[in-house]
Design an enzyme around this catalytic site. Sequence first.
Site, PDB file in Angstrom:
ATOM      1  N   GLU A 236       4.473   7.103  -7.082  1.00 34.43           N
ATOM      2  CA  GLU A 236       3.244   6.580  -6.479  1.00 34.43           C
ATOM      3  C   GLU A 236       2.982   7.400  -5.223  1.00 34.43           C
ATOM      4  OE1 GLU A 236       1.899   2.875  -3.802  1.00 34.43           O
ATOM      5  OE2 GLU A 236       3.094   2.313  -5.551  1.00 34.43           O
ATOM      6  N   CYS A 273      -0.320   0.814   0.724  1.00 41.49           N
ATOM      7  CA  CYS A 273      -0.780   1.827  -0.220  1.00 41.49           C
ATOM      8  C   CYS A 273      -2.119   1.448  -0.838  1.00 41.49           C
ATOM      9  CB  CYS A 273       0.251   2.052  -1.314  1.00 41.49           C
ATOM     10  SG  CYS A 273       0.770   0.541  -2.161  1.00 41.49           S
TER      11      CYS A 273
END
Length: 488
Positions: A236, A273
Amino acid sequence: MSQTNTAEQHATTVPELNEQVEAAHRAFLVARDVPPTERKNWLYAIADALDAAAGTLIPIADEESHLGETRLTGELKRTSFQLRLLADDAASGEPLDLIIDHADGEWGMGPRPDLRRMSEPVGVVGVFGASNFPFAFSVIGGDSASALAAGCSVVHKGHEAHPKLAAATAKIVVDALAGAGAPDGLFGLVTGFDAGTALVEHPLVQAVGFTGSTRGGRALFDRIAARPEPIPFYGELGSTNPVFVAPQAWKARSADIVSGFLGSVSMGVGQFCTKPGLLIVPAGSDLPALLEGADVDRRLGAMLTPRLEDGFLGALHEMRDRQGVSVIAGGNGVDQLSVLQTTAEQVLDAPEILAAEMFGPATLIIEYSRDDAAIELAEALEGQLTATLQADDADDVDGLVRVLARKAGRILWNGWPTGVTVSYAQLHGGPYPATTAPATTSVGTTATRRFLRPVAYQDFPQARLPEVLRDSAPAGLRRRVDGEWTTS
């Protein structure tokens, strides 16, 4: 159980890393044959131990992260909940994708052999934890938990942002696994840059999970691709998580939208995020007045580490100095939200702006004056973890939704992306550079499938088959037999 490093010890050497990986491989050879119902007990033991140690772990986490007791208490609860949910799902047999095709002499393309397929754990998994979630995406966060649920072993590379917490958490995990009867070496902690590099290159490591920056993740991705035997890298990396506001919604509730947006942006000092880094709105409003009404000047607190702060300030100043970008709130520091503004025309002339992530308390508002400009901006996006629509029934956004479905892993309607619940249908992923594996998720029960590999057995005698593929399999397993879904 394998020994973990403490915060006072030196960084793990490459020979020590090799020993950890070899111990993890030996543990995997045992764990892969343990029934999922028994592995469930291992994950439950970890979850129980984490809950019991909350009074010890949360103060350490707060000392190193500045995130506060309330936030960290919720995150630890999320971590233990996630372990139990993944354990239950693994015990159901669902992640194994059990498929049985009995031999059929009348099969349409000619006689068919007996074929039985299942997913099996891949082996040792290397995991790199995140700085911004010291529990939920760290030592025993989603990547480690889903790898263990799959039947793999884990070697975790601790993050330098919270070394004391990493050591304390790893000891709890190791002790809990030992108490539950898991094989020695099933989980281990390593530290330091050299150990991290050696981890992704070790031939016994069969998959890697990573949460972090685009630059760091891409460097690991390239190293893995250069291995003699490349392996899956579930990284990620980066995402600006755009929010598109349709005209009727903006006209009816612009103040509420701005207030909700700023609350989402400032959560965790902008270090999520899924922080919405872009707000794309119709032109013509008094944005400074809307921001003032939303209390944009409130203080937010300290960032996680000096390194993150330096990176954030560099990204903020670079964005602030771009032609056509103006500062309409804040703009200089890290303890107060900075809001920048530009136009769709400026961005379409320089679409790299859409990919410029400011990981911290800052965001960019983009105003559009043509209805089709929103779709053009969406088309110019790179891969995203999330994309959000603020729209009313009268807004024609179907075309925009279809574009965003190609660009993002999760699309929200009249919500905010900073909450990522752990559930069965959750998708925390997206096209590159949001992640390196867009068909997967790092949150939710299907995260386990990343660390499983399908194997088909042809014409095996019943006694030689894995127990879950036999005709007399344990009760309660969901299997597809001769094309029909059944329960054993």
